[in-house]
Design a protein around this motif. Structure first.
Motif, mmCIF file in Angstrom:
data_model
loop_
_atom_site.group_PDB
_atom_site.id
_atom_site.type_symbol
_atom_site.label_atom_id
_atom_site.label_comp_id
_atom_site.label_asym_id
_atom_site.label_seq_id
_atom_site.Cartn_x
_atom_site.Cartn_y
_atom_site.Cartn_z
ATOM 1 N N LYS A 206 0.821 -1.206 0.000
ATOM 2 C CA LYS A 206 0.000 0.000 0.000
ATOM 3 C C LYS A 206 0.859 1.262 0.000
ATOM 4 N N ALA A 207 2.059 1.155 0.569
ATOM 5 C CA ALA A 207 2.943 2.317 0.617
ATOM 6 C C ALA A 207 3.643 2.559 -0.711
ATOM 7 N N LEU A 208 3.840 1.507 -1.491
ATOM 8 C CA LEU A 208 4.693 1.585 -2.673
ATOM 9 C C LEU A 208 4.295 2.674 -3.670
ATOM 10 N N PRO A 209 3.035 2.787 -4.093
ATOM 11 C CA PRO A 209 2.713 3.839 -5.079
ATOM 12 C C PRO A 209 2.977 5.243 -4.561
ATOM 13 N N TYR A 210 2.748 5.460 -3.264
ATOM 14 C CA TYR A 210 3.041 6.773 -2.686
ATOM 15 C C TYR A 210 4.537 7.056 -2.742
ATOM 16 N N MET A 211 5.360 6.078 -2.334
ATOM 17 C CA MET A 211 6.798 6.285 -2.294
ATOM 18 C C MET A 211 7.370 6.480 -3.692
ATOM 19 N N GLN A 212 6.859 5.724 -4.654
ATOM 20 C CA GLN A 212 7.333 5.889 -6.028
ATOM 21 C C GLN A 212 7.017 7.286 -6.556
ATOM 22 N N GLU A 213 5.818 7.751 -6.258
ATOM 23 C CA GLU A 213 5.416 9.084 -6.713
ATOM 24 C C GLU A 213 6.266 10.171 -6.070
ATOM 25 N N LEU A 214 6.495 10.059 -4.754
ATOM 26 C CA LEU A 214 7.272 11.065 -4.038
ATOM 27 C C LEU A 214 8.722 11.075 -4.498
ATOM 28 N N LYS A 215 9.285 9.885 -4.710
ATOM 29 C CA LYS A 215 10.669 9.797 -5.170
ATOM 30 C C LYS A 215 10.824 10.436 -6.551
ATOM 31 N N GLU A 216 9.861 10.221 -7.423
ATOM 32 C CA GLU A 216 9.929 10.783 -8.773
ATOM 33 C C GLU A 216 9.719 12.294 -8.763
ATOM 34 N N LYS A 217 8.822 12.755 -7.923
ATOM 35 C CA LYS A 217 8.480 14.180 -7.909
ATOM 36 C C LYS A 217 9.533 15.020 -7.204
ATOM 37 N N TYR A 218 10.202 14.432 -6.185
ATOM 38 C CA TYR A 218 11.192 15.175 -5.399
ATOM 39 C C TYR A 218 12.523 14.425 -5.409
ATOM 40 N N PRO A 219 13.226 14.434 -6.548
ATOM 41 C CA PRO A 219 14.439 13.626 -6.687
ATOM 42 C C PRO A 219 15.578 14.034 -5.770
ATOM 43 N N LYS A 220 15.575 15.269 -5.270
ATOM 44 C CA LYS A 220 16.668 15.716 -4.404
ATOM 45 C C LYS A 220 16.467 15.326 -2.941
ATOM 46 N N ASN A 221 15.301 14.827 -2.624
ATOM 47 C CA ASN A 221 15.016 14.468 -1.228
ATOM 48 C C ASN A 221 15.432 13.024 -0.976
ATOM 49 N N TYR A 222 16.582 12.863 -0.329
ATOM 50 C CA TYR A 222 17.106 11.511 -0.107
ATOM 51 C C TYR A 222 16.228 10.692 0.836
ATOM 52 N N ASN A 223 15.382 11.347 1.625
ATOM 53 C CA ASN A 223 14.466 10.601 2.494
ATOM 54 C C ASN A 223 13.524 9.725 1.669
ATOM 55 N N PHE A 224 13.079 10.251 0.541
ATOM 56 C CA PHE A 224 12.178 9.474 -0.312
ATOM 57 C C PHE A 224 12.926 8.356 -1.039
ATOM 58 N N SER A 225 14.184 8.594 -1.393
ATOM 59 C CA SER A 225 14.987 7.514 -1.978
ATOM 60 C C SER A 225 15.165 6.384 -0.973
ATOM 61 N N PHE A 226 15.514 6.756 0.246
ATOM 62 C CA PHE A 226 15.706 5.745 1.286
ATOM 63 C C PHE A 226 14.393 5.037 1.605
ATOM 64 N N GLY A 227 13.306 5.807 1.669
ATOM 65 C CA GLY A 227 11.999 5.216 1.953
ATOM 66 C C GLY A 227 11.578 4.225 0.879
ATOM 67 N N LEU A 228 11.834 4.572 -0.380
ATOM 68 C CA LEU A 228 11.487 3.660 -1.476
ATOM 69 C C LEU A 228 12.350 2.402 -1.415
ATOM 70 N N ALA A 229 13.645 2.551 -1.092
ATOM 71 C CA ALA A 229 14.527 1.389 -0.963
ATOM 72 C C ALA A 229 14.038 0.464 0.144
ATOM 73 N N LEU A 230 13.651 1.044 1.267
ATOM 74 C CA LEU A 230 13.124 0.248 2.380
ATOM 75 C C LEU A 230 11.836 -0.454 1.969
ATOM 76 N N ASN A 231 10.985 0.288 1.273
ATOM 77 C CA ASN A 231 9.713 -0.253 0.805
ATOM 78 C C ASN A 231 9.936 -1.471 -0.099
ATOM 79 N N LEU A 232 10.831 -1.328 -1.064
ATOM 80 C CA LEU A 232 11.129 -2.422 -1.996
ATOM 81 C C LEU A 232 11.774 -3.604 -1.276
ATOM 82 N N SER A 233 12.595 -3.328 -0.283
ATOM 83 C CA SER A 233 13.217 -4.411 0.495
ATOM 84 C C SER A 233 12.162 -5.228 1.227
#
Length: 243
Positions: A206-233
């Motif tokens: 359920k979190a994945l589509p949100y994290m993917q969207e946030l990571k794509e929209k805010y590429p400079k925010n490493y929190n979203f990169s880390f969050g997406l990595a955690l989500n995928l893990s």
């Protein structure tokens, strides 16, 4: 005014903190009596303080944050004195008190945090009653409902006396409403929902589509990169997570 607030939030979420501050300052210069610009500045300084690795910068950010919280509160009270049904003023005061609550919890000043949260809840209800089309107000409401609902039974009982009864399912629904219909706080609601689904609810799908969207929209925010990595893990998609 609304354009400057929107741009300030967009820049802050992309870790362009100074650009975000500049837009919020433009909103303040446009209307120095509107407390929302001060409240969003306070929120951004809180964000900056938590992202800072330099102790002196962190202290400076916290000092600015506390000053702006008080400024937003003072401006809000002044607006309410003129119009007791000023939903925007109540919204700004609620946001400022939530910033102060979060900071007090970080400082382990739990009695102060409970006191501020109680005030925030009163302003949240008034903002909802006076401006029911402002779906952003359901972000702080949802966060309080959700996190109080996860407390121990005794703590939950005392929280219900001071603030409101917890209901973590209702909190998730309210966060979802902001993620769908919110205006200024839509992306923050998506980030909050992602954290809830990954960290607390064990529902990474359920979190994945949100994290993917946030990571794509805010590429400079490493929190979203880390969050997406955690989500995928959590979904055992390890190669994607490593990327």
């Amino acid at each position: 005014y609304h354009f400057f607030l929107r741009q300030g939030i967009e820049k802050a979420l992309n870790m362009e903190i100074q650009d975000g501050m500049n837009y919020f300052q433009k909103s303040v210069e446009l209307d120095q009596e509107d407390p929302r610009g001060f409240a969003f500045q306070a929120l951004t300084y809180l964000f900056a303080a938590e992202m800072s690795f330099e102790p002196r910068e962190k202290i400076n950010d916290q000092e600015h944050m506390l000053r702006l919280v008080q400024e937003a509160f003072t401006k809000g009270q002044k607006r309410i004195a003129l119009n007791s049904r000023d939903g925007r003023a109540y919204f700004a005061m609620a946001a400022a008190k939530m910033v102060k609550t979060h900071w007090s919890i970080r400082q382990r000043s739990y009695l102060v945090a409970a006191h501020d949260a109680s005030y925030a809840w009163n302003y949240i209800k008034k903002a909802r009653d006076t401006d029911p089309q402002n779906y952003d107000i359901y972000l702080p409401m949802g966060l309080l409902h959700y996190h109080i609902g996860r407390l121990s039974r005794v703590t939950r009982f005392f929280s219900s006396l001071l603030i409101t009864a917890g209901d973590h399912e209702k909190g998730i629904q309210e966060l979802g409403l902001v993620a769908q219909k919110g205006d200024l706080l839509k992306e923050l609601a998506k980030a909050a929902l992602s954290a809830v689904y990954i960290n607390n609810e064990n529902q990474p799908m359920k979190a994945l589509p949100y994290m993917q969207e946030l990571k794509e929209k805010y590429p400079k925010n490493y929190n979203f990169s880390f969050g997406l990595a955690l989500n995928l893990s959590e979904l055992k998609r390890f190669e994607e997570a490593l990327t």
